[in-house]
Design a protein around this motif. Structure first.
Motif, PDB file in Angstrom:
ATOM      1  N   SER A  69       0.821  -1.191   0.000  1.00 44.62           N
ATOM      2  CA  SER A  69       0.000   0.000   0.000  1.00 44.62           C
ATOM      3  C   SER A  69       0.870   1.261   0.000  1.00 44.62           C
ATOM      4  CB  SER A  69      -0.869  -0.071   1.233  1.00 44.62           C
ATOM      5  OG  SER A  69      -1.812   0.859   1.231  1.00 44.62           O
ATOM      6  N   LEU A  70       1.901   1.232   0.804  1.00 48.17           N
ATOM      7  CA  LEU A  70       2.777   2.400   0.900  1.00 48.17           C
ATOM      8  C   LEU A  70       3.613   2.560  -0.369  1.00 48.17           C
ATOM      9  CD1 LEU A  70       3.409   4.636   2.727  1.00 48.17           C
ATOM     10  CD2 LEU A  70       4.894   3.198   4.058  1.00 48.17           C
ATOM     11  N   ILE A  71       4.044   1.457  -0.966  1.00 43.42           N
ATOM     12  CA  ILE A  71       4.795   1.557  -2.220  1.00 43.42           C
ATOM     13  C   ILE A  71       3.905   2.181  -3.301  1.00 43.42           C
ATOM     14  CG2 ILE A  71       5.820   0.214  -4.106  1.00 43.42           C
ATOM     15  CD1 ILE A  71       7.011  -1.644  -2.048  1.00 43.42           C
ATOM     16  N   CYS A  72       2.641   1.729  -3.370  1.00 40.20           N
ATOM     17  CA  CYS A  72       1.715   2.299  -4.359  1.00 40.20           C
ATOM     18  C   CYS A  72       1.534   3.792  -4.106  1.00 40.20           C
ATOM     19  CB  CYS A  72       0.353   1.622  -4.280  1.00 40.20           C
ATOM     20  SG  CYS A  72       0.350  -0.038  -4.882  1.00 40.20           S
ATOM     21  N   GLY A  73       1.293   4.140  -2.840  1.00 40.09           N
ATOM     22  CA  GLY A  73       1.076   5.547  -2.497  1.00 40.09           C
ATOM     23  C   GLY A  73       2.277   6.396  -2.849  1.00 40.09           C
ATOM     24  N   ALA A  74       3.453   5.950  -2.411  1.00 44.61           N
ATOM     25  CA  ALA A  74       4.662   6.751  -2.626  1.00 44.61           C
ATOM     26  C   ALA A  74       4.994   6.827  -4.111  1.00 44.61           C
ATOM     27  CB  ALA A  74       5.826   6.158  -1.847  1.00 44.61           C
ATOM     28  N   ILE A 159       8.113   1.111   6.818  1.00 42.33           N
ATOM     29  CA  ILE A 159       7.631   2.357   6.222  1.00 42.33           C
ATOM     30  C   ILE A 159       8.762   3.044   5.458  1.00 42.33           C
ATOM     31  CG2 ILE A 159       6.823   4.693   6.790  1.00 42.33           C
ATOM     32  CD1 ILE A 159       5.095   3.444   8.990  1.00 42.33           C
ATOM     33  N   VAL A 160       9.945   3.122   6.071  1.00 44.68           N
ATOM     34  CA  VAL A 160      11.084   3.776   5.414  1.00 44.68           C
ATOM     35  C   VAL A 160      11.430   3.042   4.116  1.00 44.68           C
ATOM     36  CG1 VAL A 160      13.565   4.209   5.611  1.00 44.68           C
ATOM     37  CG2 VAL A 160      12.051   4.772   7.510  1.00 44.68           C
ATOM     38  N   PHE A 161      11.498   1.723   4.176  1.00 46.15           N
ATOM     39  CA  PHE A 161      11.859   0.940   2.993  1.00 46.15           C
ATOM     40  C   PHE A 161      10.814   1.119   1.882  1.00 46.15           C
ATOM     41  CE2 PHE A 161      11.561  -3.133   0.635  1.00 46.15           C
ATOM     42  CZ  PHE A 161      12.777  -3.055  -0.022  1.00 46.15           C
ATOM     43  N   ALA A 162       9.532   1.086   2.263  1.00 46.15           N
ATOM     44  CA  ALA A 162       8.475   1.200   1.260  1.00 46.15           C
ATOM     45  C   ALA A 162       8.463   2.591   0.636  1.00 46.15           C
ATOM     46  CB  ALA A 162       7.122   0.891   1.895  1.00 46.15           C
ATOM     47  N   LEU A 163       8.682   3.629   1.459  1.00 50.28           N
ATOM     48  CA  LEU A 163       8.717   4.996   0.925  1.00 50.28           C
ATOM     49  C   LEU A 163       9.832   5.132  -0.104  1.00 50.28           C
ATOM     50  CD1 LEU A 163       8.150   7.351   4.014  1.00 50.28           C
ATOM     51  CD2 LEU A 163       6.670   7.032   2.034  1.00 50.28           C
ATOM     52  N   ALA A 297      -3.429   7.511   2.339  1.00 49.39           N
ATOM     53  CA  ALA A 297      -3.758   6.510   3.364  1.00 49.39           C
ATOM     54  C   ALA A 297      -2.618   5.511   3.554  1.00 49.39           C
ATOM     55  CB  ALA A 297      -5.034   5.774   2.990  1.00 49.39           C
ATOM     56  N   GLY A 298      -1.985   5.123   2.439  1.00 52.09           N
ATOM     57  CA  GLY A 298      -0.897   4.141   2.521  1.00 52.09           C
ATOM     58  C   GLY A 298       0.224   4.624   3.420  1.00 52.09           C
ATOM     59  N   PHE A 299       0.355   5.941   3.546  1.00 49.53           N
ATOM     60  CA  PHE A 299       1.396   6.487   4.409  1.00 49.53           C
ATOM     61  C   PHE A 299       0.866   6.809   5.807  1.00 49.53           C
ATOM     62  CE2 PHE A 299       3.332  10.504   5.958  1.00 49.53           C
ATOM     63  CZ  PHE A 299       4.566   9.992   6.302  1.00 49.53           C
ATOM     64  N   THR A 300      -0.273   7.539   5.838  1.00 48.20           N
ATOM     65  CA  THR A 300      -0.735   8.050   7.135  1.00 48.20           C
ATOM     66  C   THR A 300      -1.241   6.954   8.079  1.00 48.20           C
ATOM     67  OG1 THR A 300      -2.862   8.483   6.104  1.00 48.20           O
ATOM     68  CG2 THR A 300      -1.388  10.349   6.327  1.00 48.20           C
ATOM     69  N   VAL A 301      -1.956   5.965   7.542  1.00 44.33           N
ATOM     70  CA  VAL A 301      -2.565   4.977   8.440  1.00 44.33           C
ATOM     71  C   VAL A 301      -1.516   4.063   9.113  1.00 44.33           C
ATOM     72  CG1 VAL A 301      -4.239   3.103   8.632  1.00 44.33           C
ATOM     73  CG2 VAL A 301      -4.792   5.115   7.280  1.00 44.33           C
ATOM     74  N   PRO A 302      -0.613   3.439   8.334  1.00 44.59           N
ATOM     75  CA  PRO A 302       0.403   2.607   9.018  1.00 44.59           C
ATOM     76  C   PRO A 302       1.280   3.427   9.963  1.00 44.59           C
ATOM     77  CG  PRO A 302       0.438   2.188   6.662  1.00 44.59           C
ATOM     78  CD  PRO A 302      -0.477   3.341   6.873  1.00 44.59           C
ATOM     79  N   LEU A 303       1.610   4.670   9.539  1.00 41.50           N
ATOM     80  CA  LEU A 303       2.417   5.508  10.424  1.00 41.50           C
ATOM     81  C   LEU A 303       1.645   5.809  11.702  1.00 41.50           C
ATOM     82  CD1 LEU A 303       5.132   7.115  10.500  1.00 41.50           C
ATOM     83  CD2 LEU A 303       3.774   9.120   9.919  1.00 41.50           C
ATOM     84  N   GLY A 304       0.376   6.141  11.550  1.00 46.03           N
ATOM     85  CA  GLY A 304      -0.461   6.464  12.711  1.00 46.03           C
ATOM     86  C   GLY A 304      -0.590   5.276  13.654  1.00 46.03           C
ATOM     87  N   ALA A 305      -0.795   4.081  13.075  1.00 43.95           N
ATOM     88  CA  ALA A 305      -0.937   2.893  13.930  1.00 43.95           C
ATOM     89  C   ALA A 305       0.315   2.705  14.769  1.00 43.95           C
ATOM     90  CB  ALA A 305      -1.187   1.666  13.072  1.00 43.95           C
ATOM     91  N   THR A 306       1.443   3.180  14.256  1.00 45.29           N
ATOM     92  CA  THR A 306       2.709   2.992  14.966  1.00 45.29           C
ATOM     93  C   THR A 306       2.997   4.119  15.949  1.00 45.29           C
ATOM     94  OG1 THR A 306       3.426   2.110  12.856  1.00 45.29           O
ATOM     95  CG2 THR A 306       5.103   2.319  14.546  1.00 45.29           C
TER      96      THR A 306
END
Ligand code: ASP
Length: 435
Positions: A69-74, A159-163, A297-306
């Motif tokens: 999700s984060l790879i798609c978003g970024a 998250i860092v790797f996916a971004l 969402a791919g960025f904010t949601v996983p980051l927020g959960a953490t």
């Protein structure tokens, strides 16, 4: 019956069944055979197994989902130079909401005074774990081995790797476009797995809650009623008041629809007490039901959960005042400010699993000069509060995602306003589970 209603029904049925079993096991006298069937075959057998399999399958999806999700978003944002501003806005909002949460908690707790009438008669033996140095915490965000990061479930490293991967894809020309298509297809597949899992959720939610309530004496609440209900009141105030106002003023949206669509997510958060395990459902809801574009969402949601744990910060604020009152310590203005700062930072460091908020509370108490053993006073009701604060934690993630997406034009208002919207994911919403 819609899936949402079935999940909510399972939640109520689980709580009632568990409480009834608790009564049969500890309250009234029933034949040994009945006790054995309930304790060994149902609570310790069936419910335990179903609940554990349910949580394991939720966790199974977290890493693949966050990654794709984060790879798609970024990758879709990578060449638009919006990644920086989005990251900055998200971080600021996460910190701001947490600071508001802990400040409200301190204010309520000082006004209510939940610890003033409590006598110290409890064995206080709590060993606080030592906090790692800040430098290590920072370095630890950057993975040296992406596979290990995924195997260990280190969310910030993933998250860092996916971004980085997503950003590189957007700058790699034709090969980048080919790979981006692959990841978009992968995302659709993983989201469809989330849909399948959601159809099975009523059973999982029921089993988890029935087991928990069967084992947990609700009587613990009575001894700590003032503390318990103060935390609960601030959690509800934050959930319905603060998020509602932020959504209205920062995004011009009515909070009603958000609350309506968050209900199934709350059932997951409530029964697992883990924002991490709830993450697949939170992300699914933010993207498909709230209309937040995947790039945000791919960025904010996983980051927020953490890192974003407003509910946890609320518990820590009330607990600090409660413990200070029980031990007869007067907190200075400086101590309150210290608590606001440390609780906000501690929420970043709190892992998204059950009960960790209680461990990082040690950090907050230490900074405020309070006895860490005081934590033992509130352990009795922590699991129950953990369930509610996890629901608040995940709502904060979705609210901030909606606000950031709206401000960045990465938001589909039509989807948000449609009460039955579930765009894209083949969620078997109304039929029986297909698996
Ligand atoms: N259980 C919480 C969560 O996962 C963290 C905590 O407050 O213990 O969000």
């Amino acid at each position: 019956m819609s899936l949402t209603n079935r999940i909510l029904l399972a939640m109520v049925a689980g709580i009632l069944t568990g409480s009834l079993f608790n009564l049969l096991l500890h309250g009234v006298s029933v034949p040994d055979l009945v006790q054995m069937v309930i304790a060994d075959y149902l609570v310790g057998g069936l419910f335990d197994v179903v609940g554990r399999i349910f949580v394991a399958s939720l966790k199974l999806l977290v890493v693949p989902l966050v990654l794709v999700s984060l790879i798609c978003g970024a990758s879709s944002l990578g060449d638009s130079a919006r990644m920086g501003p989005i990251a900055l806005k998200t971080l600021c909002l996460y910190l701001l909401t947490t600071a508001i949460a802990v400040s409200a908690a301190l204010l309520f707790a000082v006004l209510v005074g939940p610890g003033t009438a409590v006598q110290l008669g409890v064995e206080t033996t709590f060993q606080a774990a030592a906090a790692p140095p800040l430098a290590d915490v920072l370095v630890d965000i950057f993975p040296s081995n992406p596979i290990r990061a995924m195997a260990d479930g280190k969310m910030l490293q993933i998250i860092v790797f996916a971004l980085l991967t997503g950003y590189a894809i957007s700058h790699a020309g034709e090969p980048g476009r080919r790979i981006a298509t692959f990841f978009r297809d992968m995302e659709a597949v993983v989201m469809s797995m989330v849909g399948i899992l959601m159809a099975l959720a009523p059973y999982g939610v029921f089993a988890l809650l029935a087991k928990l309530f069967a084992n947990m004496g609700i009587g613990a609440i009575l001894d700590l009623a003032a503390y318990f209900f103060t935390v609960l009141a601030v959690l509800l105030f934050h959930l319905f008041g603060v998020y509602g106002l932020l959504l209205r003023f920062l995004a011009g949206l009515s909070p009603r629809m958000l609350i309506h669509k968050m209900r199934p997510v709350w059932a997951f958060a409530f029964s697992t007490a883990s924002s991490g395990a709830t993450l697949p459902i939170t992300l699914h809801t933010a993207e498909k039901r709230m209309g937040v574009h995947n790039s945000v969402a791919g960025f904010t949601v996983p980051l927020g959960a953490t890192i974003n744990m407003d509910g946890t910060a609320i518990m820590q604020g009330v607990a600090t005042v409660f413990i200070a009152q029980v031990y007869g310590v007067d907190l200075s203005m400086g101590a309150y400010i210290t608590v606001i700062l440390t609780a906000t930072l501690a929420s970043i460091g709190t892992a998204a699993v059950p009960g960790v908020g209680l461990i990082t509370l040690a950090l907050v108490l230490e900074q405020a000069g309070l006895p860490v053993e005081g934590i033992a006073l509130i352990i009795g009701v922590d699991r129950l509060l953990d369930m509610v604060r996890t629901a608040v934690n995940v709502t904060g993630d979705v609210t901030v995602s909606v606000i950031v997406a709206k401000s960045e034009n990465q938001f589909d208002q039509e989807v948000f306003l449609d009460p039955r919207a579930d765009r894209g994911a083949p969620l078997p919403a109304d039929g029986p589970p297909t698996v």
